[in-house]
Write a protein that holds these residues in place. Structure first.
Motif, PDB file in Angstrom:
ATOM      1  N   GLY B   9     -37.948 -20.542 -60.571  1.00 25.94           N
ATOM      2  CA  GLY B   9     -36.946 -21.587 -60.394  1.00 25.94           C
ATOM      3  C   GLY B   9     -37.139 -22.769 -61.316  1.00 25.94           C
ATOM      4  O   GLY B   9     -37.631 -22.647 -62.434  1.00 25.94           O
ATOM      5  N   GLY B  10     -36.764 -23.930 -60.824  1.00 21.77           N
ATOM      6  CA  GLY B  10     -36.803 -25.146 -61.635  1.00 21.77           C
ATOM      7  C   GLY B  10     -35.427 -25.460 -62.198  1.00 21.77           C
ATOM      8  O   GLY B  10     -34.567 -24.581 -62.284  1.00 21.77           O
ATOM      9  N   VAL B  11     -35.222 -26.713 -62.522  1.00 22.52           N
ATOM     10  CA  VAL B  11     -33.931 -27.151 -63.067  1.00 22.52           C
ATOM     11  C   VAL B  11     -34.177 -28.051 -64.282  1.00 22.52           C
ATOM     12  O   VAL B  11     -35.306 -28.477 -64.535  1.00 22.52           O
ATOM     13  CB  VAL B  11     -33.086 -27.902 -62.006  1.00 22.52           C
ATOM     14  CG1 VAL B  11     -32.650 -26.961 -60.905  1.00 22.52           C
ATOM     15  CG2 VAL B  11     -33.839 -29.092 -61.429  1.00 22.52           C
ATOM     16  N   HIS B  12     -33.124 -28.302 -65.011  1.00 23.17           N
ATOM     17  CA  HIS B  12     -33.226 -29.139 -66.215  1.00 23.17           C
ATOM     18  C   HIS B  12     -32.274 -30.320 -66.128  1.00 23.17           C
ATOM     19  O   HIS B  12     -31.286 -30.370 -66.856  1.00 23.17           O
ATOM     20  CB  HIS B  12     -32.920 -28.309 -67.469  1.00 23.17           C
ATOM     21  CG  HIS B  12     -33.936 -27.249 -67.734  1.00 23.17           C
ATOM     22  ND1 HIS B  12     -33.753 -25.941 -67.358  1.00 23.17           N
ATOM     23  CD2 HIS B  12     -35.155 -27.314 -68.302  1.00 23.17           C
ATOM     24  CE1 HIS B  12     -34.824 -25.243 -67.704  1.00 23.17           C
ATOM     25  NE2 HIS B  12     -35.690 -26.048 -68.281  1.00 23.17           N
ATOM     26  N   PRO B  13     -32.556 -31.288 -65.266  1.00 23.53           N
ATOM     27  CA  PRO B  13     -31.688 -32.466 -65.232  1.00 23.53           C
ATOM     28  C   PRO B  13     -31.855 -33.269 -66.517  1.00 23.53           C
ATOM     29  O   PRO B  13     -32.920 -33.203 -67.154  1.00 23.53           O
ATOM     30  CB  PRO B  13     -32.202 -33.250 -64.021  1.00 23.53           C
ATOM     31  CG  PRO B  13     -33.588 -32.779 -63.803  1.00 23.53           C
ATOM     32  CD  PRO B  13     -33.671 -31.388 -64.320  1.00 23.53           C
ATOM     33  N   PRO B  14     -30.838 -34.016 -66.922  1.00 22.78           N
ATOM     34  CA  PRO B  14     -30.961 -34.835 -68.125  1.00 22.78           C
ATOM     35  C   PRO B  14     -32.153 -35.785 -68.000  1.00 22.78           C
ATOM     36  O   PRO B  14     -32.332 -36.420 -66.963  1.00 22.78           O
ATOM     37  CB  PRO B  14     -29.656 -35.633 -68.168  1.00 22.78           C
ATOM     38  CG  PRO B  14     -28.739 -34.995 -67.183  1.00 22.78           C
ATOM     39  CD  PRO B  14     -29.550 -34.161 -66.253  1.00 22.78           C
ATOM     40  N   GLY B  15     -32.968 -35.850 -69.054  1.00 26.26           N
ATOM     41  CA  GLY B  15     -34.232 -36.584 -68.972  1.00 26.26           C
ATOM     42  C   GLY B  15     -34.089 -38.093 -68.880  1.00 26.26           C
ATOM     43  O   GLY B  15     -34.752 -38.734 -68.079  1.00 26.26           O
ATOM     44  N   ASN B  16     -33.220 -38.668 -69.716  1.00 27.89           N
ATOM     45  CA  ASN B  16     -33.017 -40.121 -69.709  1.00 27.89           C
ATOM     46  C   ASN B  16     -34.320 -40.903 -69.827  1.00 27.89           C
ATOM     47  O   ASN B  16     -34.503 -41.930 -69.172  1.00 27.89           O
ATOM     48  CB  ASN B  16     -32.295 -40.550 -68.428  1.00 27.89           C
ATOM     49  CG  ASN B  16     -30.824 -40.247 -68.500  1.00 27.89           C
ATOM     50  OD1 ASN B  16     -30.156 -40.604 -69.468  1.00 27.89           O
ATOM     51  ND2 ASN B  16     -30.320 -39.546 -67.501  1.00 27.89           N
ATOM     52  N   LYS B  17     -35.222 -40.398 -70.651  1.00 31.33           N
ATOM     53  CA  LYS B  17     -36.519 -41.064 -70.750  1.00 31.33           C
ATOM     54  C   LYS B  17     -36.623 -41.964 -71.975  1.00 31.33           C
ATOM     55  O   LYS B  17     -37.420 -42.899 -71.983  1.00 31.33           O
ATOM     56  CB  LYS B  17     -37.629 -40.009 -70.775  1.00 31.33           C
ATOM     57  CG  LYS B  17     -37.843 -39.365 -69.413  1.00 31.33           C
ATOM     58  CD  LYS B  17     -38.902 -38.291 -69.479  1.00 31.33           C
ATOM     59  CE  LYS B  17     -39.094 -37.590 -68.152  1.00 31.33           C
ATOM     60  NZ  LYS B  17     -40.130 -38.191 -67.317  1.00 31.33           N
ATOM     61  N   ILE B 238     -39.660 -28.740 -67.417  1.00 35.12           N
ATOM     62  CA  ILE B 238     -38.786 -28.186 -66.369  1.00 35.12           C
ATOM     63  C   ILE B 238     -39.142 -28.869 -65.067  1.00 35.12           C
ATOM     64  O   ILE B 238     -40.319 -29.016 -64.724  1.00 35.12           O
ATOM     65  CB  ILE B 238     -38.916 -26.649 -66.275  1.00 35.12           C
ATOM     66  CG1 ILE B 238     -37.975 -26.098 -65.219  1.00 35.12           C
ATOM     67  CG2 ILE B 238     -40.340 -26.211 -66.007  1.00 35.12           C
ATOM     68  CD1 ILE B 238     -37.805 -24.593 -65.257  1.00 35.12           C
ATOM     69  N   TYR B 239     -38.136 -29.317 -64.363  1.00 33.08           N
ATOM     70  CA  TYR B 239     -38.375 -29.983 -63.096  1.00 33.08           C
ATOM     71  C   TYR B 239     -38.505 -28.932 -62.002  1.00 33.08           C
ATOM     72  O   TYR B 239     -37.686 -28.022 -61.971  1.00 33.08           O
ATOM     73  CB  TYR B 239     -37.203 -30.929 -62.778  1.00 33.08           C
ATOM     74  CG  TYR B 239     -37.362 -31.633 -61.463  1.00 33.08           C
ATOM     75  CD1 TYR B 239     -38.063 -32.810 -61.378  1.00 33.08           C
ATOM     76  CD2 TYR B 239     -36.847 -31.083 -60.307  1.00 33.08           C
ATOM     77  CE1 TYR B 239     -38.239 -33.431 -60.167  1.00 33.08           C
ATOM     78  CE2 TYR B 239     -37.022 -31.697 -59.096  1.00 33.08           C
ATOM     79  CZ  TYR B 239     -37.716 -32.873 -59.035  1.00 33.08           C
ATOM     80  OH  TYR B 239     -37.903 -33.481 -57.827  1.00 33.08           O
ATOM     81  N   PRO B 240     -39.429 -28.973 -61.061  1.00 36.09           N
ATOM     82  CA  PRO B 240     -40.516 -29.936 -60.880  1.00 36.09           C
ATOM     83  C   PRO B 240     -41.847 -29.443 -61.439  1.00 36.09           C
ATOM     84  O   PRO B 240     -42.757 -29.155 -60.683  1.00 36.09           O
ATOM     85  CB  PRO B 240     -40.583 -30.044 -59.367  1.00 36.09           C
ATOM     86  CG  PRO B 240     -40.229 -28.655 -58.891  1.00 36.09           C
ATOM     87  CD  PRO B 240     -39.370 -28.025 -59.946  1.00 36.09           C
ATOM     88  N   GLY B 241     -41.957 -29.380 -62.753  1.00 30.34           N
ATOM     89  CA  GLY B 241     -43.190 -28.915 -63.368  1.00 30.34           C
ATOM     90  C   GLY B 241     -44.357 -29.860 -63.169  1.00 30.34           C
ATOM     91  O   GLY B 241     -45.502 -29.511 -63.434  1.00 30.34           O
ATOM     92  N   GLY B 242     -44.085 -31.086 -62.684  1.00 27.46           N
ATOM     93  CA  GLY B 242     -45.159 -32.036 -62.472  1.00 27.46           C
ATOM     94  C   GLY B 242     -45.680 -32.029 -61.051  1.00 27.46           C
ATOM     95  O   GLY B 242     -46.609 -32.761 -60.713  1.00 27.46           O
ATOM     96  N   SER B 243     -45.071 -31.185 -60.212  1.00 32.03           N
ATOM     97  CA  SER B 243     -45.604 -31.019 -58.866  1.00 32.03           C
ATOM     98  C   SER B 243     -46.944 -30.309 -58.999  1.00 32.03           C
ATOM     99  O   SER B 243     -47.066 -29.348 -59.763  1.00 32.03           O
ATOM    100  CB  SER B 243     -44.615 -30.191 -58.050  1.00 32.03           C
ATOM    101  OG  SER B 243     -45.271 -29.614 -56.947  1.00 32.03           O
TER     102      SER B 243
END
Lengths: 350, 559
Positions: B9-17, B238-243
């Motif tokens: 899974g995981g999603v790719h929301p716009p980063g806006n960083k 990829i979100y939530p790759g930081g979990s």
């Protein structure tokens, strides 16, 4: 910032867009249909669309549900289109109206509306029609160049709405049984597959014209996979099972059992594989479940085509597999993160 | 190249960083007033050790840890404590917390700082030092770091083979870890070596998402300079790759078993900001009194600030110059953050990002439609759950079934809600179900205890009746036997036996009831890691407080 809780962002996808893109993916097949069989199909699609929306609105009203958001979700339209593509295009107007109205009202809304129907509404509509009006359901248009007479668009319209044909033209002259149906009847007459395929209605892969429609649906279906609207599981398992079963019989007795490719490109196999069995509401949710569900439908389609009483088997195969969905889903639950690796393999301290 | 693994899974929301990384991190000015909550960590609130009116120095202990899972709180600058009372804080419950109000004297004068050479200190000394320096996980969970550095309870001699530094920072908009790694890389690496030596790890992996090339380069340079054999690994964005669990999976291929801790598979994971703070605490004697925080979103000057803990968010937001159409603020990221009920709340250790929102940036979601079982949620779920089924169970309050379908393995990342084409707030349903289940389990426990008490009371009344009757009978007997003056005997002995059996029966019944209760008790909340238990305890404490306040509100006046 209207949300009171996270996430505060969401993908711009909507149900309406998904349905719309599925309808767009039907266009290549519809174009082929028009090219080979004339514009009658457009009339039945239009009729089905109007009926679907009207029935949807009426049922929402009766159920005291908001009409506008649900009318805009395009799901009723898609049901109408799929049903229109499943039945003969040159049919009296009430045939498609009855089928669509039944599909939307009984098989969708009486079960709770969008997302709650256990059976594919378009296939319920088809089943009702083929059981109730078998004669009208066999009058398939002859593809271009094969019939003795060809009806113009206005003549087709006149037949659909008034039931009258131009003088001197009989229904038999402009319609025929489908290639699948013809095959079945002729095989019963002890003709061999080779003899039957010499008939002009057969083309390179399957039926003249209809094979091209199938190719159109295949193209649209591949787009759906590429656009990630559907996953590969259902089409691959369905076409694979159909191919394997047909292939086994064909290998055993090529004189009486046609090639698997013929099965792929005749009848509604491609429509079923990419557009009907992939209906998320009535199909299984797990990937393994999708494989089982679609493989079962492929097997059933073949059995109905080869040994059943109906020329094509998609509708009943779909409905029969719809019944099994809850069971399939229950037994194909994927392993959750952290419960996947067998103990010890993780090198853990447990 | 290191082989990386994938998680489902995981999603790719716009980063806006990029907005907030254009300028280097600035130091936020000392505000006119600081509000320092005594609970900024998982577990028990710290116990105040200062009085109103006390003058404190920067870094002076003002709250000491109170309990196993707890941490210390320090004065973020020098000044005077003007109040210790309940104040609103940034917490989903909206309940106030005990806070110290500090009016800075502007001198920002440090308490005496004692740098420590970690190599010369035993690990438990260092753990105590970290605990007293208020070091907690700055990735968001704010779990006390000293507990994560303890030897394994069951295998005290087993080393934690792999130490992972989490610099993934997968949430959109947030860049505080990114900037910290760019600007303080060397100290993060030093801190990592310190934690590695405490854990006895053989391997140190620093995972950074590949959308932060500057941070990756800075960290690689720092590692090379240090000569330490650490590996800086660029992981896919990829979100939530930081979990933590997902990052561990990506870097090592291992899955933390459900309901277990990373240490159970020989891995420990710390956020880079935690490691930095731990290093400052040990090597410089500076307790955790400030942190990097991103101020971004609908502001004119998106930027990162190193801000004092306790700074009112209004002050931080003002630094960013919010645009006029700003209509709300999020603390944290847009995927897992919380809307701020008010901007007067202070910056806490968990506060990594403040996002100003507007209708344009965070438009209201379209109206919710029924679930069409499209399974996009299941495809996006990093825990391999079936959110559409969990939604169905939650909606019908079929909590048993929800637990059977692993509800408690949900990490509440919000990926399911993010992809849902019907715009169903799935993760909110799961939060609801989880809290309902926890509450019911508590209620059930209370009910069981009450029933036990009741059963015992019944038994006691019965016994007293019996005893009374026996005494009467004995008296009568004695009176009757008074004339022949025989020794007053026997009454107790034969009677004691039936009483005993009755008691045993009742005891057995109680035991049986207990066993039944234990059997019924759902399995999912057993063996929870201390983080979760602490969280549950915290929620329960809040709940109890709500109940009490509610009670005191409605209690009729005594007549």
């Amino acid at each position: 910032m209207a949300a009171f809780f996270s996430p505060f962002i969401s993908k711009p996808d909507t149900v309406a867009q998904i349905m719309l893109r599925v309808m767009l993916a039907l266009l290549p097949g519809i174009a082929m249909y028009v090219w080979y069989f004339g514009p009658a199909i457009l009339v039945s699609i239009a009729l089905a669309s109007v009926t679907a929306l009207a029935t949807e609105a009426a049922m929402l009203k009766l159920r005291n549900r908001p009409v506008a958001p649900f009318l805009q979700d395009n799901s009723a339209l898609l049901t109408g289109w799929l049903l229109a593509l499943s039945i003969p295009p040159l049919a009296p107007w009430w045939l498609i109206v009855v089928g669509t109205a039944f599909a939307i009202s009984i098989s969708k809304h009486l079960y709770g509306g969008l997302g709650n129907n256990p059976f594919n509404p378009a296939m319920i509509g088809f089943a009702v029609l083929i059981v109730s009006f078998p004669a009208q359901m066999t009058h398939w248009l002859t593809p271009h160049g094969l019939g003795q007479v060809e009806l113009g668009f206005l003549d087709q319209l006149r037949y659909t709405f008034l039931g009258s044909l131009p003088p001197g033209v009989t229904l038999d002259a402009i319609t025929m049984a489908t290639p699948l149906d013809t095959l079945k009847t002729r095989l019963h007459l002890d003709e061999s597959v080779k003899q039957i395929f010499d008939m002009p209605i057969y083309g390179r892969l399957a039926g003249q014209g209809s094979e091209m429609v199938s190719l159109g649906f295949l193209a649209g279906g591949l787009y759906l996979i590429a656009a990630r609207i559907i996953t590969w599981h259902v089409p691959v398992a369905y076409l694979g099972a159909l191919f394997a079963t047909a292939g086994l019989f064909h290998l055993a007795d090529p004189a009486h059992y046609v090639t698997p490719l013929f099965h792929w490109f005749s009848g509604a196999a491609m429509l079923g594989a990419f557009f009907i069995l992939t209906d998320p509401v009535t199909g299984p949710t797990t990937n393994r479940g999708k494989l089982i569900f679609a493989a079962g439908a492929g097997l059933l389609t073949y059995l109905i085509r080869a040994f059943g009483g109906f020329p094509d088997g998609i509708a009943f195969a779909t409905l029969l597999m719809n019944i099994c969905v809850p069971l399939i889903v229950l037994y194909t639950q994927p392993k959750v993160f952290g419960k996947k690796m067998p103990a010890g393999k993780n090198g853990g301290a447990q | 190249m290191r082989t990386l693994f994938k998680f489902h899974g995981g999603v790719h929301p716009p980063g806006n960083k990029t907005q907030s990384t254009q300028q280097p991190t600035a130091t936020a000015p000392i505000p006119a007033k600081l509000i320092v909550p005594f609970r900024q960590h998982a577990g028990e609130a710290a116990k105040p050790v200062v009085q109103v009116g006390d003058h404190v120095l920067k870094g002076q202990l003002i709250g000491e840890p109170a309990g196993f899972i707890s941490s210390a709180i320090h004065a973020p600058t020098s000044g005077t404590i003007t109040a210790i009372d309940m104040q609103p804080v940034a917490h989903p419950s909206g309940l106030p917390e005990l806070c110290a109000t500090l009016i800075p004297d502007g001198r920002d004068e440090w308490v005496e700082r004692k740098p420590t050479d970690y190599r010369a200190q035993p690990a438990d000394e260092l753990r105590h030092l970290l605990r007293m320096a208020g070091i907690v996980g700055l990735g968001g969970a704010v779990f006390p770091s000293d507990i994560k550095l303890r030897p394994l309870r069951d295998h005290p001699n087993k080393d934690i083979g792999t130490l992972i530094l989490n610099g993934a920072e997968c949430e959109p908009w947030i860049t505080c870890d990114d900037m910290l790694m760019r600007e303080r890389a060397a100290e993060i690496v030093q801190g990592a070596e310190m934690l590695r030596s405490m854990l006895g790890s053989r391997e140190v992996l620093i995972g950074i998402e590949d959308n932060k090339p500057e941070a990756i380069a800075a960290m690689r340079l720092a590692v090379a300079d240090s000569g330490l054999p650490f590996k800086v690994v660029a992981v896919p964005t990829i979100y939530p790759g930081g979990s933590a669990k997902q990052l561990i999976r990506v870097l090592t291929g291992l899955e933390v078993p459900s309901g277990k801790l990373p240490t159970d598979i020989g891995v420990q994971c710390f956020n880079v900001a935690t490691v930095y703070s731990a290093w400052r605490a040990v090597a410089h004697g500076e307790p955790l009194v400030s942190r990097f925080v991103t101020v971004t979103g609908n502001v004119r000057q998106p930027r990162n600030y190193e801000a004092l803990i306790g700074t009112p968010l209004t002050d931080l937001i003002a630094l960013g110059e919010p645009l006029p159409d700003t209509d709300g603020y999020i603390m944290g990221g847009p995927m897992m953050g919380m809307p701020l009920p008010s901007t007067s709340v202070p910056l806490v250790k968990a506060g990594n990002c403040i996002i100003a929102g507007s209708k344009k940036l965070f438009p209201p979601p379209p109206p919710t439609l029924p679930c069409i079982r499209c399974t996009r949620c299941a495809q996006a779920c990093p825990a391999d759950l079936q959110p559409m089924d969990l939604y169905w169970f939650s909606q019908s309050k079929n909590f048993g079934q929800a637990q059977a379908f692993s509800l408690f393995d949900c990490i509440e990342c919000g990926a399911c809600s993010y992809v849902c084409p019907s715009h169903i707030p799935l993760v909110q349903y799961f939060r609801f179900s989880k809290s309902e289940i926890r509450m019911r389990e508590q209620d059930k426990l209370a009910a069981d205890r009450a029933r036990e008490r009741h059963e015992y009371r019944e038994f006691r009344i019965e016994r007293e009746k019996q005893e009374k009757a026996e005494r009467l009978a004995a008296k009568e007997k004695a009176a009757a036997a008074a004339k022949p003056a025989e020794p007053p005997v026997v009454a107790t002995n034969p009677d004691a036996a039936p009483e005993n059996t009755a008691q045993m029966k009742i005891q057995a019944a109680i035991e049986h009831a207990k066993e039944q209760a234990a059997a019924i008790k759902p399995k999912n909340t057993e063996n929870l890691p201390p983080e979760l238990l602490a969280e549950i305890a915290e929620i329960e404490a809040r709940r109890a407080r709500i109940r009490e306040t509610a009670k005191s509100d409605v209690e009729p006046p005594k007549e």
